[in-house]
Design a protein around this motif. Structure first.
Motif, PDB file in Angstrom:
ATOM      1  N   ILE A  73       0.853  -1.178   0.000  1.00  0.00           N
ATOM      2  CA  ILE A  73       0.000   0.000   0.000  1.00  0.00           C
ATOM      3  C   ILE A  73       0.889   1.229   0.000  1.00  0.00           C
ATOM      4  O   ILE A  73       1.776   1.358   0.833  1.00  0.00           O
ATOM      5  CB  ILE A  73      -0.936   0.012   1.225  1.00  0.00           C
ATOM      6  N   ASP A  74       0.653   2.131  -0.946  1.00  0.00           N
ATOM      7  CA  ASP A  74       1.424   3.362  -1.059  1.00  0.00           C
ATOM      8  C   ASP A  74       0.845   4.394  -0.099  1.00  0.00           C
ATOM      9  O   ASP A  74      -0.296   4.813  -0.237  1.00  0.00           O
ATOM     10  CB  ASP A  74       1.372   3.866  -2.501  1.00  0.00           C
ATOM     11  N   LEU A  75       1.647   4.802   0.875  1.00  0.00           N
ATOM     12  CA  LEU A  75       1.193   5.757   1.876  1.00  0.00           C
ATOM     13  C   LEU A  75       1.723   7.164   1.639  1.00  0.00           C
ATOM     14  O   LEU A  75       1.463   8.067   2.430  1.00  0.00           O
ATOM     15  CB  LEU A  75       1.614   5.295   3.277  1.00  0.00           C
ATOM     16  N   LYS A  76       2.446   7.368   0.559  1.00  0.00           N
ATOM     17  CA  LYS A  76       3.046   8.674   0.278  1.00  0.00           C
ATOM     18  C   LYS A  76       2.121   9.512  -0.598  1.00  0.00           C
ATOM     19  O   LYS A  76       1.433   9.003  -1.476  1.00  0.00           O
ATOM     20  CB  LYS A  76       4.378   8.496  -0.437  1.00  0.00           C
ATOM     21  N   MET A  77       2.168  10.809  -0.355  1.00  0.00           N
ATOM     22  CA  MET A  77       1.440  11.728  -1.227  1.00  0.00           C
ATOM     23  C   MET A  77       2.085  11.692  -2.606  1.00  0.00           C
ATOM     24  O   MET A  77       3.295  11.526  -2.725  1.00  0.00           O
ATOM     25  CB  MET A  77       1.496  13.152  -0.674  1.00  0.00           C
ATOM     26  N   LYS A  78       1.279  11.876  -3.631  1.00  0.00           N
ATOM     27  CA  LYS A  78       1.806  11.906  -4.990  1.00  0.00           C
ATOM     28  C   LYS A  78       2.625  13.165  -5.230  1.00  0.00           C
ATOM     29  O   LYS A  78       3.647  13.131  -5.902  1.00  0.00           O
ATOM     30  CB  LYS A  78       0.671  11.838  -6.011  1.00  0.00           C
ATOM     31  N   LYS A  79       2.135  14.281  -4.693  1.00  0.00           N
ATOM     32  CA  LYS A  79       2.878  15.532  -4.784  1.00  0.00           C
ATOM     33  C   LYS A  79       2.524  16.403  -3.596  1.00  0.00           C
ATOM     34  O   LYS A  79       1.461  16.266  -3.001  1.00  0.00           O
ATOM     35  CB  LYS A  79       2.623  16.251  -6.100  1.00  0.00           C
ATOM     36  N   VAL A  80       3.438  17.298  -3.265  1.00  0.00           N
ATOM     37  CA  VAL A  80       3.249  18.202  -2.137  1.00  0.00           C
ATOM     38  C   VAL A  80       2.674  19.513  -2.672  1.00  0.00           C
ATOM     39  O   VAL A  80       3.215  20.071  -3.629  1.00  0.00           O
ATOM     40  CB  VAL A  80       4.591  18.453  -1.415  1.00  0.00           C
ATOM     41  N   PRO A  81       1.594  19.984  -2.067  1.00  0.00           N
ATOM     42  CA  PRO A  81       1.017  21.245  -2.548  1.00  0.00           C
ATOM     43  C   PRO A  81       1.948  22.415  -2.236  1.00  0.00           C
ATOM     44  O   PRO A  81       2.554  22.463  -1.174  1.00  0.00           O
ATOM     45  CB  PRO A  81      -0.293  21.357  -1.773  1.00  0.00           C
ATOM     46  N   ARG A  82       2.047  23.326  -3.177  1.00  0.00           N
ATOM     47  CA  ARG A  82       2.933  24.484  -2.999  1.00  0.00           C
ATOM     48  C   ARG A  82       2.145  25.787  -2.843  1.00  0.00           C
ATOM     49  O   ARG A  82       2.525  26.641  -2.065  1.00  0.00           O
ATOM     50  CB  ARG A  82       3.881  24.603  -4.191  1.00  0.00           C
ATOM     51  N   GLN A  83       1.079  25.931  -3.595  1.00  0.00           N
ATOM     52  CA  GLN A  83       0.303  27.168  -3.561  1.00  0.00           C
ATOM     53  C   GLN A  83      -0.779  27.087  -2.488  1.00  0.00           C
ATOM     54  O   GLN A  83      -1.203  26.001  -2.082  1.00  0.00           O
ATOM     55  CB  GLN A  83      -0.324  27.427  -4.924  1.00  0.00           C
ATOM     56  N   ARG A 114      -3.963  27.654  -2.576  1.00  0.00           N
ATOM     57  CA  ARG A 114      -5.179  26.947  -2.981  1.00  0.00           C
ATOM     58  C   ARG A 114      -4.987  25.434  -2.928  1.00  0.00           C
ATOM     59  O   ARG A 114      -5.872  24.694  -2.482  1.00  0.00           O
ATOM     60  CB  ARG A 114      -5.576  27.393  -4.384  1.00  0.00           C
ATOM     61  N   SER A 115      -3.843  24.965  -3.382  1.00  0.00           N
ATOM     62  CA  SER A 115      -3.542  23.530  -3.334  1.00  0.00           C
ATOM     63  C   SER A 115      -3.438  23.042  -1.895  1.00  0.00           C
ATOM     64  O   SER A 115      -3.927  21.965  -1.562  1.00  0.00           O
ATOM     65  CB  SER A 115      -2.240  23.237  -4.073  1.00  0.00           C
ATOM     66  N   LYS A 116      -2.809  23.847  -1.045  1.00  0.00           N
ATOM     67  CA  LYS A 116      -2.697  23.488   0.367  1.00  0.00           C
ATOM     68  C   LYS A 116      -4.080  23.420   1.011  1.00  0.00           C
ATOM     69  O   LYS A 116      -4.348  22.534   1.818  1.00  0.00           O
ATOM     70  CB  LYS A 116      -1.813  24.486   1.114  1.00  0.00           C
ATOM     71  N   ALA A 117      -4.961  24.342   0.630  1.00  0.00           N
ATOM     72  CA  ALA A 117      -6.328  24.341   1.162  1.00  0.00           C
ATOM     73  C   ALA A 117      -7.078  23.096   0.703  1.00  0.00           C
ATOM     74  O   ALA A 117      -7.845  22.509   1.475  1.00  0.00           O
ATOM     75  CB  ALA A 117      -7.060  25.608   0.727  1.00  0.00           C
ATOM     76  N   THR A 118      -6.850  22.674  -0.531  1.00  0.00           N
ATOM     77  CA  THR A 118      -7.492  21.462  -1.049  1.00  0.00           C
ATOM     78  C   THR A 118      -7.046  20.245  -0.250  1.00  0.00           C
ATOM     79  O   THR A 118      -7.871  19.440   0.189  1.00  0.00           O
ATOM     80  CB  THR A 118      -7.162  21.274  -2.542  1.00  0.00           C
ATOM     81  N   VAL A 119      -5.747  20.112  -0.049  1.00  0.00           N
ATOM     82  CA  VAL A 119      -5.208  18.973   0.708  1.00  0.00           C
ATOM     83  C   VAL A 119      -5.712  19.016   2.144  1.00  0.00           C
ATOM     84  O   VAL A 119      -6.105  17.989   2.702  1.00  0.00           O
ATOM     85  CB  VAL A 119      -3.667  18.940   0.637  1.00  0.00           C
ATOM     86  N   TYR A 120      -5.730  20.194   2.737  1.00  0.00           N
ATOM     87  CA  TYR A 120      -6.243  20.339   4.098  1.00  0.00           C
ATOM     88  C   TYR A 120      -7.704  19.880   4.168  1.00  0.00           C
ATOM     89  O   TYR A 120      -8.091  19.156   5.091  1.00  0.00           O
ATOM     90  CB  TYR A 120      -6.104  21.797   4.561  1.00  0.00           C
ATOM     91  N   SER A 121      -8.510  20.291   3.195  1.00  0.00           N
ATOM     92  CA  SER A 121      -9.923  19.897   3.165  1.00  0.00           C
ATOM     93  C   SER A 121     -10.080  18.383   3.044  1.00  0.00           C
ATOM     94  O   SER A 121     -10.951  17.786   3.688  1.00  0.00           O
ATOM     95  CB  SER A 121     -10.637  20.570   1.995  1.00  0.00           C
ATOM     96  N   ILE A 122      -9.241  17.774   2.238  1.00  0.00           N
ATOM     97  CA  ILE A 122      -9.281  16.318   2.061  1.00  0.00           C
ATOM     98  C   ILE A 122      -8.954  15.611   3.371  1.00  0.00           C
ATOM     99  O   ILE A 122      -9.649  14.680   3.786  1.00  0.00           O
ATOM    100  CB  ILE A 122      -8.334  15.885   0.930  1.00  0.00           C
ATOM    101  N   ILE A 123      -7.909  16.080   4.038  1.00  0.00           N
ATOM    102  CA  ILE A 123      -7.497  15.459   5.303  1.00  0.00           C
ATOM    103  C   ILE A 123      -8.559  15.664   6.384  1.00  0.00           C
ATOM    104  O   ILE A 123      -8.880  14.750   7.148  1.00  0.00           O
ATOM    105  CB  ILE A 123      -6.110  15.987   5.741  1.00  0.00           C
ATOM    106  N   GLN A 124      -9.142  16.858   6.437  1.00  0.00           N
ATOM    107  CA  GLN A 124     -10.195  17.129   7.419  1.00  0.00           C
ATOM    108  C   GLN A 124     -11.437  16.284   7.145  1.00  0.00           C
ATOM    109  O   GLN A 124     -12.070  15.789   8.078  1.00  0.00           O
ATOM    110  CB  GLN A 124     -10.544  18.618   7.430  1.00  0.00           C
TER     111      GLN A 124
END
Length: 101
Positions: free
Chosen positions: A4-14, A16-26
């Motif tokens: 099972i791959d537990l790593k993120m595919k890419k790290v958000p930089r901007q 808006r991208s960080k907000a998207t990842v945060y929303s997904i995790i929440q």
């Protein structure tokens, strides 16, 4: 047994991208608390987060990676709190500081 791959595919930089990842995790956290792991799917996470499934898969290979990111965030948050408290009571020795925490 499947890896099972537990790593993120890419790290958000901007932001808006960080907000998207945060929303997904929440959203993942919310679903786990409310419905348990059995009910956790990437589609449900995307729906609760208010993002498209494509956006979810842009950052995460699957639900396990989202749970791993959520866990990492929790650990980092607790370690930050511990570090702040230890710094604020730096006149205590280590054992007393740990008891205080």
């Amino acid at each position: 047994m499947q890896d099972i791959d537990l790593k993120m595919k890419k790290v958000p930089r901007q932001a808006r991208s960080k907000a998207t990842v945060y929303s997904i995790i929440q959203a993942c956290s919310h679903i786990l608390v409310e419905d348990g792991y059995q009910a956790l799917t990437t589609n449900k996470i995307a729906n609760v987060a208010g993002v498209g499934i494509g956006s979810l898969y842009e950052y995460f290979p699957g639900k396990e990676a989202i749970v791993a990111a959520m866990t990492q965030n929790l650990i980092e948050g607790h370690m930050s709190i511990l570090n702040q408290e230890l710094v604020s009571i730096n006149d205590l020795d280590f054992e007393k500081a740990m008891r205080h925490w």
